[in-house]
Design a protein around this motif. Structure first.
Motif, PDB file in Angstrom:
ATOM      1  N   ASP A 118       0.854  -1.187   0.000  1.00  0.00           N
ATOM      2  CA  ASP A 118       0.000   0.000   0.000  1.00  0.00           C
ATOM      3  C   ASP A 118       0.890   1.237   0.000  1.00  0.00           C
ATOM      4  OD1 ASP A 118      -2.238  -1.532   0.078  1.00  0.00           O
ATOM      5  OD2 ASP A 118      -2.513  -1.386   2.244  1.00  0.00           O
ATOM      6  N   TYR A 119       0.331   2.334  -0.442  1.00  0.00           N
ATOM      7  CA  TYR A 119       1.130   3.551  -0.524  1.00  0.00           C
ATOM      8  C   TYR A 119       1.615   4.014   0.849  1.00  0.00           C
ATOM      9  CZ  TYR A 119       2.832   8.127  -1.590  1.00  0.00           C
ATOM     10  OH  TYR A 119       3.650   9.219  -1.694  1.00  0.00           O
ATOM     11  N   ALA A 130      -3.064  16.727  -7.669  1.00  0.00           N
ATOM     12  CA  ALA A 130      -4.035  15.667  -7.976  1.00  0.00           C
ATOM     13  C   ALA A 130      -4.212  14.826  -6.714  1.00  0.00           C
ATOM     14  CB  ALA A 130      -3.518  14.807  -9.114  1.00  0.00           C
ATOM     15  N   THR A 131      -5.414  14.422  -6.457  1.00  0.00           N
ATOM     16  CA  THR A 131      -5.639  13.533  -5.308  1.00  0.00           C
ATOM     17  C   THR A 131      -6.244  12.232  -5.811  1.00  0.00           C
ATOM     18  OG1 THR A 131      -7.863  14.333  -4.858  1.00  0.00           O
ATOM     19  CG2 THR A 131      -6.054  15.485  -3.760  1.00  0.00           C
ATOM     20  N   VAL A 132      -5.849  11.163  -5.190  1.00  0.00           N
ATOM     21  CA  VAL A 132      -6.349   9.832  -5.564  1.00  0.00           C
ATOM     22  C   VAL A 132      -6.878   9.188  -4.294  1.00  0.00           C
ATOM     23  CG1 VAL A 132      -5.779   7.644  -6.652  1.00  0.00           C
ATOM     24  CG2 VAL A 132      -4.510   9.695  -7.269  1.00  0.00           C
ATOM     25  N   SER A 133      -8.192   9.085  -4.192  1.00  0.00           N
ATOM     26  CA  SER A 133      -8.746   8.504  -2.967  1.00  0.00           C
ATOM     27  C   SER A 133      -8.865   6.990  -3.126  1.00  0.00           C
ATOM     28  CB  SER A 133     -10.091   9.143  -2.627  1.00  0.00           C
ATOM     29  OG  SER A 133     -10.876   9.241  -3.778  1.00  0.00           O
ATOM     30  N   PRO A 134      -8.683   6.286  -2.031  1.00  0.00           N
ATOM     31  CA  PRO A 134      -8.611   4.828  -2.132  1.00  0.00           C
ATOM     32  C   PRO A 134      -9.948   4.121  -1.894  1.00  0.00           C
ATOM     33  CG  PRO A 134      -7.915   5.527   0.030  1.00  0.00           C
ATOM     34  CD  PRO A 134      -8.398   6.751  -0.673  1.00  0.00           C
ATOM     35  N   THR A 135     -10.093   2.992  -2.505  1.00  0.00           N
ATOM     36  CA  THR A 135     -11.187   2.088  -2.199  1.00  0.00           C
ATOM     37  C   THR A 135     -10.628   0.680  -2.262  1.00  0.00           C
ATOM     38  OG1 THR A 135     -12.585   3.592  -3.418  1.00  0.00           O
ATOM     39  CG2 THR A 135     -13.592   1.550  -2.739  1.00  0.00           C
ATOM     40  N   LYS A 170       4.493  22.061 -12.281  1.00  0.00           N
ATOM     41  CA  LYS A 170       4.833  20.951 -11.386  1.00  0.00           C
ATOM     42  C   LYS A 170       3.534  20.254 -10.992  1.00  0.00           C
ATOM     43  CE  LYS A 170       4.678  23.971  -7.429  1.00  0.00           C
ATOM     44  NZ  LYS A 170       5.261  24.532  -6.255  1.00  0.00           N
ATOM     45  N   LEU A 171       3.671  19.057 -10.551  1.00  0.00           N
ATOM     46  CA  LEU A 171       2.477  18.283 -10.192  1.00  0.00           C
ATOM     47  C   LEU A 171       2.738  17.521  -8.905  1.00  0.00           C
ATOM     48  CD1 LEU A 171      -0.324  17.036 -11.018  1.00  0.00           C
ATOM     49  CD2 LEU A 171       0.962  15.237 -12.157  1.00  0.00           C
ATOM     50  N   GLU A 172       1.817  17.681  -7.963  1.00  0.00           N
ATOM     51  CA  GLU A 172       1.898  16.876  -6.747  1.00  0.00           C
ATOM     52  C   GLU A 172       0.711  15.923  -6.775  1.00  0.00           C
ATOM     53  OE1 GLU A 172       2.625  18.870  -2.993  1.00  0.00           O
ATOM     54  OE2 GLU A 172       1.325  17.438  -1.966  1.00  0.00           O
ATOM     55  N   ILE A 173       0.990  14.644  -6.600  1.00  0.00           N
ATOM     56  CA  ILE A 173      -0.108  13.671  -6.574  1.00  0.00           C
ATOM     57  C   ILE A 173      -0.201  13.120  -5.156  1.00  0.00           C
ATOM     58  CG2 ILE A 173      -1.121  11.633  -7.637  1.00  0.00           C
ATOM     59  CD1 ILE A 173       0.587  12.015 -10.044  1.00  0.00           C
ATOM     60  N   GLN A 174      -1.356  13.300  -4.555  1.00  0.00           N
ATOM     61  CA  GLN A 174      -1.573  12.816  -3.186  1.00  0.00           C
ATOM     62  C   GLN A 174      -2.382  11.524  -3.256  1.00  0.00           C
ATOM     63  OE1 GLN A 174      -3.447  16.038  -1.087  1.00  0.00           O
ATOM     64  NE2 GLN A 174      -1.716  17.419  -1.409  1.00  0.00           N
ATOM     65  N   PHE A 175      -1.789  10.475  -2.708  1.00  0.00           N
ATOM     66  CA  PHE A 175      -2.439   9.162  -2.761  1.00  0.00           C
ATOM     67  C   PHE A 175      -3.038   8.818  -1.405  1.00  0.00           C
ATOM     68  CE2 PHE A 175       0.930   9.087  -5.919  1.00  0.00           C
ATOM     69  CZ  PHE A 175       0.257   8.634  -7.036  1.00  0.00           C
ATOM     70  N   PHE A 233       4.940  15.900 -17.720  1.00  0.00           N
ATOM     71  CA  PHE A 233       5.350  16.552 -16.469  1.00  0.00           C
ATOM     72  C   PHE A 233       6.745  16.071 -16.095  1.00  0.00           C
ATOM     73  CE2 PHE A 233       0.892  17.448 -16.177  1.00  0.00           C
ATOM     74  CZ  PHE A 233       0.830  18.626 -15.450  1.00  0.00           C
ATOM     75  N   GLU A 234       7.588  17.003 -15.683  1.00  0.00           N
ATOM     76  CA  GLU A 234       8.949  16.626 -15.302  1.00  0.00           C
ATOM     77  C   GLU A 234       9.136  16.645 -13.797  1.00  0.00           C
ATOM     78  OE1 GLU A 234      11.388  19.254 -17.562  1.00  0.00           O
ATOM     79  OE2 GLU A 234      11.036  18.147 -19.417  1.00  0.00           O
ATOM     80  N   LYS A 235       8.482  17.589 -13.143  1.00  0.00           N
ATOM     81  CA  LYS A 235       8.637  17.696 -11.688  1.00  0.00           C
ATOM     82  C   LYS A 235       7.379  17.171 -11.018  1.00  0.00           C
ATOM     83  CE  LYS A 235      12.008  21.261 -12.128  1.00  0.00           C
ATOM     84  NZ  LYS A 235      12.279  22.666 -12.335  1.00  0.00           N
ATOM     85  N   ILE A 236       7.483  15.955 -10.556  1.00  0.00           N
ATOM     86  CA  ILE A 236       6.323  15.294  -9.961  1.00  0.00           C
ATOM     87  C   ILE A 236       6.672  14.910  -8.536  1.00  0.00           C
ATOM     88  CG2 ILE A 236       4.705  13.372 -10.204  1.00  0.00           C
ATOM     89  CD1 ILE A 236       5.691  13.166 -13.131  1.00  0.00           C
ATOM     90  N   SER A 237       5.767  15.201  -7.622  1.00  0.00           N
ATOM     91  CA  SER A 237       5.987  14.839  -6.215  1.00  0.00           C
ATOM     92  C   SER A 237       4.862  13.930  -5.753  1.00  0.00           C
ATOM     93  CB  SER A 237       5.968  16.082  -5.332  1.00  0.00           C
ATOM     94  OG  SER A 237       6.913  16.991  -5.774  1.00  0.00           O
ATOM     95  N   PRO A 238       5.213  12.786  -5.202  1.00  0.00           N
ATOM     96  CA  PRO A 238       4.159  11.970  -4.599  1.00  0.00           C
ATOM     97  C   PRO A 238       3.988  12.380  -3.132  1.00  0.00           C
ATOM     98  CG  PRO A 238       6.204  10.744  -4.664  1.00  0.00           C
ATOM     99  CD  PRO A 238       6.516  12.113  -5.177  1.00  0.00           C
ATOM    100  N   ASN A 239       2.796  12.282  -2.629  1.00  0.00           N
ATOM    101  CA  ASN A 239       2.557  12.617  -1.220  1.00  0.00           C
ATOM    102  C   ASN A 239       1.379  11.800  -0.714  1.00  0.00           C
ATOM    103  OD1 ASN A 239       3.054  13.883   1.164  1.00  0.00           O
ATOM    104  ND2 ASN A 239       2.797  15.962   0.384  1.00  0.00           N
ATOM    105  N   LEU A 240       1.241  11.803   0.604  1.00  0.00           N
ATOM    106  CA  LEU A 240       0.138  11.056   1.208  1.00  0.00           C
ATOM    107  C   LEU A 240      -1.083  11.967   1.287  1.00  0.00           C
ATOM    108  CD1 LEU A 240      -0.388   8.253   2.490  1.00  0.00           C
ATOM    109  CD2 LEU A 240       0.173   9.274   4.684  1.00  0.00           C
TER     110      LEU A 240
END
Lengths: 171, 175
Positions: free
Chosen positions: A143-144, B72-77, B131-136, B157-164
């Motif tokens: 999981d992430y 961007a946000t990605v909500s979980p199921t 830039k793009l931040e993707i929150q998972f 996109f070249e500058k991508i940040s993953p986050n919670l």
């Protein structure tokens, strides 16, 4: 009907070209045999990505972090989740992300000490370059939340550029 | 002087037995053919981690134009991503890509198209790439995380940040 005089001579196949070919094939397979590099872990099932690019070999020190997924290996033996830190000769099995953070912080200090030896390296360091590259090899079934713990550890140890390893998909 | 007569011995043909070598070679070849499995090529997705605190953002240097940011946000199921939202800096209403059991790949395709559209517009305007931040969400499976990061990279996109998700870095209060 006349029969040639050498009719009774035993036929001898010429084995030399076949032997040459066989030895060449053996050599090919021996050279192509990929032995698992020590810094990686074959238990990690990597995700796929088309945009993944091969790491440049001239990028200096690389830190490999392997995160395996608990389960049975190919021999049916239960394997626990493992988190390992590999930086050259330093190889540490970490029990949690806090220990990993400590290892990363130690590595950062080593990077900094190495950069202080030469003026040009020091200038690179001041400009935010010259750090080790952190490569995360994590199993795709995690999981992430678990991935984020590792990323947070790297961030806390001042490593900002991170590379997520994936299987390169051909476009 | 009398020359000694050389003793004549019959010439012997050198006989190299190649059969055992051939056997061995075949066995080696069989072993390598049977165990040969080409290892897939591994590559990297390069990312920039978001700031740990109220430090200066790493994306922009003081001399270049500050690039636009998207979150961007990605909500979980249950491990699989559900709704995806895309919000531009300064806007209030995010673009939402609803994901149901049937249209999962459709929503991800739409998200990918939207990212591609942003990059195309920026390139046409010759501005700095955003830039793009993707929150998972915490239980989004890593496989989907990589898929979305891969899509963002492919879109340009070249500058991508993953986050919670929900752990967004607090912005500096305005002076």
């Amino acid at each position: 009907m006349s029969v040639p005089a050498n009719h009774d001579k035993a036929a001898e196949p010429n084995l030399t070209p076949m032997l040459d070919m066989v030895l060449q094939l053996v050599m090919f397979f021996m050279l192509c045999a990929n032995f698992i590099a020590e810094e990686t872990n074959a238990m990690v099932k990597l995700p796929d990505a088309s945009a993944a690019r091969i790491l440049d070999k001239n990028t200096g020190q690389t830190i490999f972090i392997n995160l395996t997924y608990p389960g049975k290996d190919k021999f049916g033996v239960d394997q626990p989740k493992t988190l390992t830190f590999n930086a050259g000769v330093r190889k540490v099995a970490c029990s949690n992300s806090l220990q990993l953070q400590t290892e990363l912080e130690n590595q950062y200090k080593l990077d900094e000490a190495r950069a202080q030896k030469k003026p040009q390296d020091r200038a690179e360091w001041e400009a935010g370059r010259g750090r080790s590259i952190v490569v995360l090899r994590a199993d795709q079934r995690h999981d992430y939340k678990e991935i984020n713990e590792i990323l947070a550890a790297a961030r806390a140890a001042n490593y900002r550029d991170i590379q997520l390893r994936a299987i390169q998909l051909k476009n | 002087m009398r020359r000694r007569r050389r003793q004549h011995t019959p010439a012997t043909e050198p006989d190299l037995p190649i059969t055992p070598m051939l056997d061995m070679s075949f066995q080696l070849m069989a072993f390598f053919i049977l165990t040969f499995r080409p290892v897939p090529t591994e590559g990297q997705l390069a990312l920039v981690l978001p700031d740990a605190g109220n430090t200066a953002p790493s994306f922009a240097s003081p001399i270049e134009d500050k690039p636009e940011g998207y979150v961007a946000t990605v909500s979980p199921t249950g491990g699989v991503p559900s709704d995806i939202t895309l919000l531009k800096d300064g806007e209030l209403e995010p673009k939402t890509f609803k994901m149901t059991a049937g249209n999962q790949s459709q929503a991800m395709n739409d998200f990918y198209k939207a990212l591609g559209e942003i990059i195309r517009e920026k390139k046409a305007a010759k501005g700095p790439l955003p830039k793009l931040e993707i929150q998972f969400g915490d239980d989004v499976r890593y496989q989907f995380v990589i898929k979305m990061l891969d899509d963002a990279k492919l879109a340009g996109f070249e500058k991508i940040s993953p986050n919670l998700l929900g752990k967004a870095v607090p912005k500096k209060p305005a002076p």
